[in-house]
Design a protein around this motif. Structure first.
Motif, PDB file in Angstrom:
ATOM      1  N   GLU A  18       0.847  -1.186   0.000  1.00 39.20           N
ATOM      2  CA  GLU A  18       0.000   0.000   0.000  1.00 39.20           C
ATOM      3  C   GLU A  18       0.883   1.237   0.000  1.00 39.20           C
ATOM      4  N   LEU A  19       0.348   2.326  -0.533  1.00 37.77           N
ATOM      5  CA  LEU A  19       1.062   3.599  -0.559  1.00 37.77           C
ATOM      6  C   LEU A  19       0.611   4.439   0.624  1.00 37.77           C
ATOM      7  N   ALA A  36       0.162   7.869   2.890  1.00 39.80           N
ATOM      8  CA  ALA A  36      -0.230   9.230   2.503  1.00 39.80           C
ATOM      9  C   ALA A  36       0.994  10.085   2.201  1.00 39.80           C
ATOM     10  N   GLN A  37       2.086   9.867   2.949  1.00 41.46           N
ATOM     11  CA  GLN A  37       3.306  10.631   2.735  1.00 41.46           C
ATOM     12  C   GLN A  37       3.916  10.330   1.372  1.00 41.46           C
ATOM     13  N   VAL A  38       3.953   9.040   0.992  1.00 44.25           N
ATOM     14  CA  VAL A  38       4.504   8.668  -0.315  1.00 44.25           C
ATOM     15  C   VAL A  38       3.625   9.206  -1.439  1.00 44.25           C
ATOM     16  N   LYS A  39       2.321   9.128  -1.258  1.00 42.51           N
ATOM     17  CA  LYS A  39       1.407   9.651  -2.282  1.00 42.51           C
ATOM     18  C   LYS A  39       1.632  11.143  -2.508  1.00 42.51           C
ATOM     19  N   PRO A  98      11.285  12.778 -12.594  1.00 41.67           N
ATOM     20  CA  PRO A  98      10.957  11.413 -13.045  1.00 41.67           C
ATOM     21  C   PRO A  98      10.512  10.528 -11.900  1.00 41.67           C
ATOM     22  N   LEU A  99       9.625   9.596 -12.213  1.00 40.92           N
ATOM     23  CA  LEU A  99       9.052   8.752 -11.172  1.00 40.92           C
ATOM     24  C   LEU A  99      10.103   7.903 -10.485  1.00 40.92           C
ATOM     25  N   HIS A 100      11.069   7.359 -11.242  1.00 41.57           N
ATOM     26  CA  HIS A 100      12.047   6.487 -10.598  1.00 41.57           C
ATOM     27  C   HIS A 100      12.880   7.249  -9.579  1.00 41.57           C
ATOM     28  N   LYS A 101      13.058   8.556  -9.768  1.00 38.02           N
ATOM     29  CA  LYS A 101      13.792   9.336  -8.784  1.00 38.02           C
ATOM     30  C   LYS A 101      12.938   9.565  -7.540  1.00 38.02           C
ATOM     31  N   SER A 102      11.660   9.811  -7.729  1.00 36.10           N
ATOM     32  CA  SER A 102      10.766   9.950  -6.584  1.00 36.10           C
ATOM     33  C   SER A 102      10.725   8.666  -5.780  1.00 36.10           C
ATOM     34  N   PHE A 103      10.692   7.535  -6.478  1.00 34.86           N
ATOM     35  CA  PHE A 103      10.648   6.244  -5.787  1.00 34.86           C
ATOM     36  C   PHE A 103      11.954   5.989  -5.043  1.00 34.86           C
ATOM     37  N   ASN A 104      13.084   6.299  -5.667  1.00 37.20           N
ATOM     38  CA  ASN A 104      14.364   6.127  -4.984  1.00 37.20           C
ATOM     39  C   ASN A 104      14.431   6.968  -3.717  1.00 37.20           C
ATOM     40  N   SER A 105      13.873   8.175  -3.778  1.00 37.14           N
ATOM     41  CA  SER A 105      13.838   9.033  -2.604  1.00 37.14           C
ATOM     42  C   SER A 105      13.031   8.394  -1.482  1.00 37.14           C
ATOM     43  N   ALA A 106      11.911   7.775  -1.852  1.00 34.82           N
ATOM     44  CA  ALA A 106      11.090   7.094  -0.850  1.00 34.82           C
ATOM     45  C   ALA A 106      11.830   5.899  -0.250  1.00 34.82           C
ATOM     46  N   VAL A 107      12.609   5.207  -1.089  1.00 30.84           N
ATOM     47  CA  VAL A 107      13.384   4.061  -0.599  1.00 30.84           C
ATOM     48  C   VAL A 107      14.413   4.507   0.428  1.00 30.84           C
ATOM     49  N   ASN A 121      11.901  -1.907   3.939  1.00 31.48           N
ATOM     50  CA  ASN A 121      11.049  -1.140   4.855  1.00 31.48           C
ATOM     51  C   ASN A 121       9.934  -0.401   4.133  1.00 31.48           C
ATOM     52  N   LEU A 122       9.871  -0.558   2.826  1.00 29.66           N
ATOM     53  CA  LEU A 122       8.861   0.123   2.032  1.00 29.66           C
ATOM     54  C   LEU A 122       7.655  -0.780   1.835  1.00 29.66           C
ATOM     55  N   THR A 123       6.473  -0.210   1.879  1.00 30.22           N
ATOM     56  CA  THR A 123       5.245  -1.007   1.766  1.00 30.22           C
ATOM     57  C   THR A 123       4.696  -1.021   0.348  1.00 30.22           C
ATOM     58  N   CYS A 124       5.515  -0.638  -0.629  1.00 37.82           N
ATOM     59  CA  CYS A 124       5.061  -0.633  -2.019  1.00 37.82           C
ATOM     60  C   CYS A 124       6.256  -0.911  -2.910  1.00 37.82           C
ATOM     61  N   VAL A 125       5.988  -1.165  -4.182  1.00 38.71           N
ATOM     62  CA  VAL A 125       7.032  -1.328  -5.187  1.00 38.71           C
ATOM     63  C   VAL A 125       6.854  -0.224  -6.220  1.00 38.71           C
TER      64      VAL A 125
END
Length: 661
Positions: free
Chosen positions: A147-148, A150-153, A165-174, A182-186
């Protein structure tokens, strides 16, 4: 009933409270796990589901709601929760020539609960046994656990609006979460969310910073290897490094590697030189890499020797490069017993440049392609080459003469009897280079490159882990009823089983046209209908079978080259009533049920901190800055995720404060 992360369970059975188990799967321990039992009571149906979902996460299986019943007033009275792998796929898909993977194994694990007259939910039936393996370490990848937040969304939406770019946003979340685990989404979940909402040189100090960083990594990560080559004036010339995971992966997948230096990383044009293999999913896997200042023989000798030392002195069986003469010289010095091939793609792409002037250039192109790809035997290629040279009067073409002299390095019929893991070009290296696109660009400094390399490698490791998870949790149904196909289905990764399955389904295009007894066994001629471009043609292959030992060889040599049994062989085996293949035809390299050391090595990177930097960790109370504590990098890294440091940095109230001393 659930407060502060604890689950309180009432039960009619006084022994239920002692019903605990301890799991140990892949070095992940789960202590004091409450096991479902008949008689457990809950406040509502949601608590029942949360309890079973938590239990499933700890044990390592996915959970879903199977069915429920409501009374005449619409009040929910009964619910069944099952392992998501219950049920069977509909029989209507069994005839598909390319069936999709399925998670279903007809697992019977489940619990049921009902709502009693006192307003309490009580577990009535429990079945804990699964007909498949479970793994707590893979629980985070099951759909029910993703699940995503609220902070990640919010981060995704803001960054998407800003054009990041999305992959950079995702890397930041990682990074913020402290790692993928520790992440609840892919990343796919993030991409789906953003699509739904719509309807990232040798500069001054770089050499010192990198040497300091590598030394730090060697202390932090056991097995991290690096080497820095300096010139006579102690200036940085070349760099090589490989983490412990790469070194362990080499033990599994270092039989065949590709090496390419066409990817330039920074404004000083230091070529990125990756050593790349292919893993059990057919994915590119990094086996060490270097940054080199030039591409002469001495530089490649240094790089190859450094890499060989890093890999415990074990050279690869085969290496694929372009036609670079300096590379070839260095390989002959450092890897004298390694088979060396040239990249076929690099050669064929030069045809327009070499023959663009020729009146018959179209015919020359097609003739060379046909000779390269359709020649089953060396004699066939050599005879066809001589005919081509005579037909188009190319006797004085030095480029073609050079290619023919080195034909054993690039024409498939010369080396297809050797295992190359299916790799025919250095496009493995180029795909690895493409993987770093988006992380580095023409202005990336050397120091920045190493940092971005870490992020890219983390992503690559996660992709392999997800592929492992897919092969662990799903199974592609067989397309035929042959027992041989089931052999591969039960042990191969999904991607490799699909390759095998394509050969089983491709058998329908093969006919056995003759059989004769020979000195080495029965020889069969197998004719296959093949589509070449817009035309259909027939090709004939020779298959030799020694029935007493089940030794079988096909003139296409697909098994020897790719490790995948071919359709011509399958046709002959079935003709001889062979149902089970000897184990030598099922390669360990493609198996999903093998425990590989590199998968147990964590990727433990921490960036490029400076020992002089100290960071401010503010203490916040009711929106007011109460106190400030200064931490060094290690202290900050340890406390980062549990402190309010990030909140303060993001808060506009403190946006104009100087938080770095």
């Amino acid at each position: 009933m659930v407060e502060s992360g604890e689950l309180l369970v009432e039960s009619d059975d006084e022994n239920v409270e002692n019903n605990m188990i301890i799991l140990d799967d892949e070095n992940i321990g789960v202590d004091d796990l409450i096991v479902p039992a008949v008689g457990m009571k809950f406040k509502d149906e949601t608590e029942v589901f949360d309890f079973y979902k938590r239990y499933g996460y700890a044990v390592g299986f996915p959970v879903r709601k199977r069915n429920s019943k409501k009374d005449d007033d619409g009040v929910l009275r009964y619910v069944t929760l099952t392992c998501s792998r219950e049920g069977r796929r509909s029989s209507t898909t069994s005839g598909s020539l390319k069936p999709q993977p399925t998670i279903q194994t007809d697992c019977k694990a489940r619990i049921s609960a009902s709502f009693d007259v006192l307003g309490t939910w009580r577990i009535n039936t429990v079945h804990l046994e699964h007909n498949h393996k479970t793994s707590p370490s893979k629980s985070r990848l099951y759909r029910c656990n993703r699940e995503l937040s609220a902070q990640v969304k919010r981060r995704l939406e803001v960054n998407d609006t800003a054009g990041i770019p999305l992959h950079k946003s995702f890397n930041s979340a990682v990074v913020e979460a402290g790692g993928y685990e520790n992440l609840t989404c892919v990343e796919k979940d993030c991409r789906n969310y953003i699509e739904q909402v719509r309807r990232l040189r040798l500069g001054e100090g770089d050499a010192v910073a990198i040497q300091s960083y590598f030394s730090e990594m060697q202390v932090r990560c056991s097995g991290f290897y690096f080497s820095i080559d300096l010139d006579d004036e102690s200036r940085l010339k070349n760099v090589f490094w490989a983490d412990y995971r790469c070194r362990q992966a080499y033990r599994e997948f270092g039989d065949v590697v590709t090496f390419d230096t066409t990817y330039l990383t920074n404004k000083y044009d230091m070529p990125f030189a990756p050593f790349v293999g292919v893993n059990h999913h057919g994915q590119s896997t990094l086996l060490g890499c270097g940054l080199i200042s030039n591409e002469d023989t001495n530089t490649f000798v240094w790089l190859f020797r450094t890499w060989l030392k890093c890999m415990h002195g074990q050279p690869p069986h085969g290496i694929i490069t372009d036609q670079d003469r300096a590379m070839q010289n260095a390989i002959e010095v450092v890897f004298p017993h390694t088979k060396h091939r040239w990249c076929l793609w690099h050669i064929l792409k030069k045809l327009p440049e070499k023959f663009g002037y020729h009146v018959d250039k179209g015919l020359i192109f097609s003739t060379i392609h046909e000779l390269v790809y359709d020649s089953q035997f060396i004699e066939q290629f050599e005879q066809g080459w001589r005919v081509m040279i005579d037909t188009f009067e190319l006797h004085d073409n030095d480029w073609l003469s050079g290619l023919y002299e080195n034909r054993g390095r690039w024409v498939p019929c010369y080396f297809k009897t050797t295992f190359w893991a299916g790799m025919s070009t250095t496009q493995r290296s180029e795909s690895m280079n493409a993987f770093f696109d988006g992380y580095v660009h023409a202005k990336t400094s050397l120091k920045q490159f190493v940092e971005q390399y870490e992020r890219a490698l983390r992503n690559k490791v996660e992709k392999e882990f997800q592929a492992d998870f897919k092969s662990f949790s799903q199974m592609v149904p067989c397309a035929t009823t042959y027992e041989m196909e089931k052999q591969f289905q039960s042990v191969y990764t999904i991607s490799k089983f699909r390759e095998v399955q394509a050969e089983f389904t491709g058998k329908v295009y093969c006919d056995l046209i003759s059989a004769s007894q020979g000195h080495f066994g029965m020889t069969y001629e197998v004719r296959e209908d093949v589509v070449c471009g817009n035309r259909r043609t027939k090709k004939t292959f020779r298959v030799v079978l020694q029935k007493d030992t089940c030794d079988i060889t096909c003139s296409c040599h697909l098994f020897e080259f790719r490790g995948i049994i071919c359709r011509h062989t399958i046709a002959v085996l079935i003709r001889n009533d062979v149902t089970i293949l000897p184990s030598r035809y099922i390669l360990r390299r493609w198996r999903r049920d093998v425990s590989r050391a590199h998968t147990r090595v964590p990727v433990n990177y921490v960036g490029l901190p400076s020992g002089r930097e100290r960071f401010c960790a503010p203490s916040i109370n009711s929106g007011q800055l109460v106190s400030v504590t200064f931490l060094d990098f290690d202290e900050l890294l340890q406390d980062f995720m549990t402190s309010q440091f990030l909140v303060a940095l993001l808060d506009s109230t403190y946006a104009d404060k100087d938080f770095i001393q």
